[in-house]
Write a protein that holds these residues in place. Sequence first.
Motif, PDB file in Angstrom:
ATOM      1  N   TYR A 142      14.235   0.064   9.225  1.00 13.19           N
ATOM      2  CA  TYR A 142      14.881   0.605  10.441  1.00 13.19           C
ATOM      3  C   TYR A 142      16.143   1.386  10.090  1.00 13.19           C
ATOM      4  O   TYR A 142      16.472   2.386  10.738  1.00 13.19           O
ATOM      5  N   ASN A 143      16.852   0.940   9.042  1.00 11.11           N
ATOM      6  CA  ASN A 143      18.052   1.657   8.592  1.00 11.11           C
ATOM      7  C   ASN A 143      17.736   3.075   8.112  1.00 11.11           C
ATOM      8  O   ASN A 143      18.606   3.940   8.095  1.00 11.11           O
ATOM      9  N   PHE A 144      16.468   3.283   7.704  1.00 17.33           N
ATOM     10  CA  PHE A 144      16.054   4.582   7.162  1.00 17.33           C
ATOM     11  C   PHE A 144      15.140   5.331   8.129  1.00 17.33           C
ATOM     12  O   PHE A 144      14.335   6.153   7.705  1.00 17.33           O
ATOM     13  N   LYS A 145      15.240   5.041   9.417  1.00 13.22           N
ATOM     14  CA  LYS A 145      14.293   5.633  10.381  1.00 13.22           C
ATOM     15  C   LYS A 145      14.326   7.156  10.378  1.00 13.22           C
ATOM     16  O   LYS A 145      13.282   7.808  10.498  1.00 13.22           O
ATOM     17  N   LYS A 146      15.521   7.737  10.217  1.00 10.46           N
ATOM     18  CA  LYS A 146      15.629   9.205  10.204  1.00 10.46           C
ATOM     19  C   LYS A 146      14.922   9.793   8.992  1.00 10.46           C
ATOM     20  O   LYS A 146      14.211  10.797   9.096  1.00 10.46           O
ATOM     21  N   GLU A 147      15.131   9.157   7.835  1.00  5.87           N
ATOM     22  CA  GLU A 147      14.487   9.643   6.600  1.00  5.87           C
ATOM     23  C   GLU A 147      12.978   9.497   6.679  1.00  5.87           C
ATOM     24  O   GLU A 147      12.222  10.358   6.208  1.00  5.87           O
ATOM     25  N   ILE A 148      12.509   8.395   7.289  1.00  2.00           N
ATOM     26  CA  ILE A 148      11.057   8.150   7.410  1.00  2.00           C
ATOM     27  C   ILE A 148      10.414   9.191   8.323  1.00  2.00           C
ATOM     28  O   ILE A 148       9.321   9.683   8.042  1.00  2.00           O
ATOM     29  N   VAL A 149      11.104   9.511   9.421  1.00  4.20           N
ATOM     30  CA  VAL A 149      10.575  10.532  10.348  1.00  4.20           C
ATOM     31  C   VAL A 149      10.478  11.887   9.651  1.00  4.20           C
ATOM     32  O   VAL A 149       9.516  12.639   9.849  1.00  4.20           O
ATOM     33  N   ARG A 150      11.476  12.207   8.792  1.00  2.81           N
ATOM     34  CA  ARG A 150      11.456  13.483   8.068  1.00  2.81           C
ATOM     35  C   ARG A 150      10.332  13.502   7.029  1.00  2.81           C
ATOM     36  O   ARG A 150       9.716  14.533   6.803  1.00  2.81           O
ATOM     37  N   LYS A 151      10.078  12.377   6.369  1.00  2.00           N
ATOM     38  CA  LYS A 151       9.039  12.298   5.330  1.00  2.00           C
ATOM     39  C   LYS A 151       7.861  11.503   5.884  1.00  2.00           C
ATOM     40  O   LYS A 151       7.690  10.319   5.574  1.00  2.00           O
ATOM     41  N   LYS A 152       7.055  12.137   6.684  1.00  2.00           N
ATOM     42  CA  LYS A 152       5.989  11.441   7.398  1.00  2.00           C
ATOM     43  C   LYS A 152       4.924  10.849   6.474  1.00  2.00           C
ATOM     44  O   LYS A 152       4.235   9.898   6.840  1.00  2.00           O
ATOM     45  N   GLU A 153       4.797  11.414   5.249  1.00  2.00           N
ATOM     46  CA  GLU A 153       3.775  10.896   4.340  1.00  2.00           C
ATOM     47  C   GLU A 153       4.091   9.491   3.843  1.00  2.00           C
ATOM     48  O   GLU A 153       3.231   8.817   3.271  1.00  2.00           O
ATOM     49  N   ILE A 154       5.328   9.010   4.099  1.00  2.00           N
ATOM     50  CA  ILE A 154       5.707   7.674   3.657  1.00  2.00           C
ATOM     51  C   ILE A 154       5.321   6.618   4.695  1.00  2.00           C
ATOM     52  O   ILE A 154       5.336   5.410   4.406  1.00  2.00           O
ATOM     53  N   ILE A 155       4.955   7.046   5.913  1.00  2.00           N
ATOM     54  CA  ILE A 155       4.596   6.097   6.979  1.00  2.00           C
ATOM     55  C   ILE A 155       3.325   5.327   6.617  1.00  2.00           C
ATOM     56  O   ILE A 155       3.230   4.113   6.859  1.00  2.00           O
ATOM     57  N   PHE A 156       2.345   5.999   6.019  1.00  2.00           N
ATOM     58  CA  PHE A 156       1.065   5.365   5.653  1.00  2.00           C
ATOM     59  C   PHE A 156       1.284   4.175   4.707  1.00  2.00           C
ATOM     60  O   PHE A 156       0.818   3.065   5.001  1.00  2.00           O
ATOM     61  N   PRO A 157       1.988   4.345   3.573  1.00  2.00           N
ATOM     62  CA  PRO A 157       2.197   3.187   2.699  1.00  2.00           C
ATOM     63  C   PRO A 157       3.076   2.107   3.321  1.00  2.00           C
ATOM     64  O   PRO A 157       2.916   0.932   2.988  1.00  2.00           O
ATOM     65  N   ILE A 158       3.994   2.487   4.226  1.00  2.00           N
ATOM     66  CA  ILE A 158       4.820   1.478   4.897  1.00  2.00           C
ATOM     67  C   ILE A 158       3.936   0.556   5.731  1.00  2.00           C
ATOM     68  O   ILE A 158       4.093  -0.674   5.714  1.00  2.00           O
ATOM     69  N   PHE A 159       2.988   1.137   6.454  1.00  2.00           N
ATOM     70  CA  PHE A 159       2.059   0.329   7.263  1.00  2.00           C
ATOM     71  C   PHE A 159       1.269  -0.639   6.377  1.00  2.00           C
ATOM     72  O   PHE A 159       1.159  -1.832   6.687  1.00  2.00           O
ATOM     73  N   PHE A 160       0.732  -0.133   5.266  1.00  2.00           N
ATOM     74  CA  PHE A 160      -0.082  -0.991   4.396  1.00  2.00           C
ATOM     75  C   PHE A 160       0.770  -2.021   3.648  1.00  2.00           C
ATOM     76  O   PHE A 160       0.303  -3.121   3.360  1.00  2.00           O
ATOM     77  N   LEU A 161       2.021  -1.667   3.352  1.00  2.00           N
ATOM     78  CA  LEU A 161       2.914  -2.641   2.715  1.00  2.00           C
ATOM     79  C   LEU A 161       3.205  -3.792   3.674  1.00  2.00           C
ATOM     80  O   LEU A 161       3.158  -4.971   3.268  1.00  2.00           O
ATOM     81  N   CYS A 162       3.494  -3.470   4.930  1.00  2.00           N
ATOM     82  CA  CYS A 162       3.755  -4.522   5.929  1.00  2.00           C
ATOM     83  C   CYS A 162       2.505  -5.379   6.146  1.00  2.00           C
ATOM     84  O   CYS A 162       2.601  -6.603   6.299  1.00  2.00           O
ATOM     85  N   LEU A 163       1.348  -4.732   6.129  1.00  2.00           N
ATOM     86  CA  LEU A 163       0.083  -5.465   6.270  1.00  2.00           C
ATOM     87  C   LEU A 163      -0.118  -6.416   5.088  1.00  2.00           C
ATOM     88  O   LEU A 163      -0.543  -7.561   5.256  1.00  2.00           O
ATOM     89  N   LYS A 164       0.214  -5.950   3.894  1.00  2.00           N
ATOM     90  CA  LYS A 164       0.071  -6.794   2.693  1.00  2.00           C
ATOM     91  C   LYS A 164       1.002  -8.010   2.770  1.00  2.00           C
ATOM     92  O   LYS A 164       0.598  -9.123   2.428  1.00  2.00           O
ATOM     93  N   ILE A 165       2.246  -7.798   3.217  1.00  2.00           N
ATOM     94  CA  ILE A 165       3.177  -8.929   3.362  1.00  2.00           C
ATOM     95  C   ILE A 165       2.629  -9.918   4.381  1.00  2.00           C
ATOM     96  O   ILE A 165       2.619 -11.136   4.159  1.00  2.00           O
ATOM     97  N   LEU A 166       2.146  -9.389   5.516  1.00  2.00           N
ATOM     98  CA  LEU A 166       1.610 -10.238   6.585  1.00  2.00           C
ATOM     99  C   LEU A 166       0.400 -11.042   6.114  1.00  2.00           C
ATOM    100  O   LEU A 166       0.231 -12.219   6.476  1.00  2.00           O
ATOM    101  N   LEU A 167      -0.436 -10.424   5.280  1.00  2.00           N
ATOM    102  CA  LEU A 167      -1.655 -11.096   4.789  1.00  2.00           C
ATOM    103  C   LEU A 167      -1.375 -12.102   3.682  1.00  2.00           C
ATOM    104  O   LEU A 167      -2.265 -12.853   3.294  1.00  2.00           O
ATOM    105  N   THR A 168      -0.145 -12.079   3.153  1.00  2.00           N
ATOM    106  CA  THR A 168       0.187 -13.030   2.091  1.00  2.00           C
ATOM    107  C   THR A 168       0.735 -14.297   2.737  1.00  2.00           C
ATOM    108  O   THR A 168       1.929 -14.450   2.954  1.00  2.00           O
ATOM    109  N   ASN A 169      -0.173 -15.195   3.093  1.00  2.00           N
ATOM    110  CA  ASN A 169       0.220 -16.467   3.707  1.00  2.00           C
ATOM    111  C   ASN A 169      -0.737 -17.554   3.223  1.00  2.00           C
ATOM    112  O   ASN A 169      -1.709 -17.284   2.521  1.00  2.00           O
TER     113      ASN A 169
END
Length: 522
Positions: A142-169
């Motif tokens: 969230y601290n980097f929301k402006k940078e993420i919006v500018r670099k849209k290609e980074i949104i895809f790995p962010i989604f899968f990274l969060c999914l990987k953390i969520l699936l690690t239980n």
Amino acid sequence: MNIKSRMGIYIAIFLTVFSALLYLSKDSNNYISITTNRESIDIFNTNQEKVLLYKKEGGVLKKVPIFVYLNDYMNINSESGEYLVKIKEKNYPAQEILTEKKKDEPLIIGLKYIPKIDLRKNNIFLNVLTGAFLLFNLRLLYNFKKEIVRKKEIIFPIFFLCLKILLTNSELFSNVILTRINLVTTSILGLYLLIYVKNKSYQIKNDKSINMFLWILFIMYYIGEVVMTSAILNSKILNYLATNYFSFLKISIFFYVWIDALIIILFMFLLESIKIKKKQIIKQIEKKNLALIASFIILSLTVEFFINNNKYFYYLNMFEFVYVFWYIFLIDINTMGKVKVLNLKIFQMFLHIYLFFVITESVEIALGVIASFLTLNLYTYFIQGTLKVDRYYIENLINRMYLTKNSKEFKEQLSKELKKNLELSEVETKILIQRDDYKKFLLDRGYDEDELLLEKNDILNKKYDYAVRLKYNKNPFIGVILIANRGTKLVYEEKRYLEEISKRISLIASRYRFEKLQEELN
């Protein structure tokens, strides 16, 4: 070719190979699968349970080898006949299951694990740890929301990274579907990050030998990913490959385990760092960067040693991906300044807590580590707070000093500000032209480099309680500020304030000293 196009091509190749293997293995049913929910209920195996498989041959039990497949056990190229599953606890027989495998049909045996003690607190602790780590990463992102919006290609790995953390239980340890989703998520995330970093690797882009080396690594990695992901998604494919192409399967397993996406990414960073022409200003930084990349490579290789140990592998693999992702992200957006030291400490804390938990097998010790970490950082926060000087008062004074037009105005303004901020009775500033002029005001002795605030013992005129030394470059005395404080001692914060002022106004004092020198010469 952009990242989306390359991802599309590689995924299409995988789906084609997977479909072909699925067709070829449709009748490959000669295997035995033993499923158990033990890993999710009791990650430490407190019952010390062992699962053994035997085949009955003429009244004699012959031991059959089984290996770990995802979170279960498996035997490939199995013959039809009677089989006995033995469960031992602490090397003593606990349960036996006699079953029969029919010809051209797989044999799937389900075991229900019952721990001797209530272990729910372990699962609750693990899942809370995962949830907290996910929230921590989301807060950082969230601290980097402006940078993420500018670099849209980074949104895809962010989604899968969060999914990987969520699936690690803890449920992942015994749930084949969750395990498959987790490993496919890991493959997609790894492939995307690999292509992403390759597109950004400008230093090695035109080096043919390095690119050839990286392509060889990529081909080995991709073969391992395609073959092993197919085998993970369907046990018939694994049985088919093990029965008909065992040597090829062994090579693919080696590639899958030891040449993963993160290893290639780290090698690219390593080669990039080596290829950079070392200007003097970045030599030390690059040495530290090389050390950091080397430590990531060691971490990545170490994780692979635990690939068959659920309690270590899934979490260490998740931490590994998170750390490397943040390294890629922060280097790419060039905003390392937004990441505070405390954030880096919290990253370390999550990893250390998990390791303490699995090594000691104790929630209480892990909670103790959390409590000690939070307490120590709270103390550090308060101590740092007491040692800091309010920047507002310093900046205000410095700005006014820069606006002065001559030496006289500089002295008057400085005296006025210091009297007001520190409630001093008298302030007198002396600009020293000659190096030895300080002897008119201070004792003639050797002063340390960092000795900026001097007390009454060093001052010749005893009406003053303190003196502040102004130094610039190699000249230890370009000026001195004499302070009378009605005979009372300055507190620590006031002393720090004066030291900061000394450092910040030395340049201005040096300018007026130079002007005086010019006047005398003229």
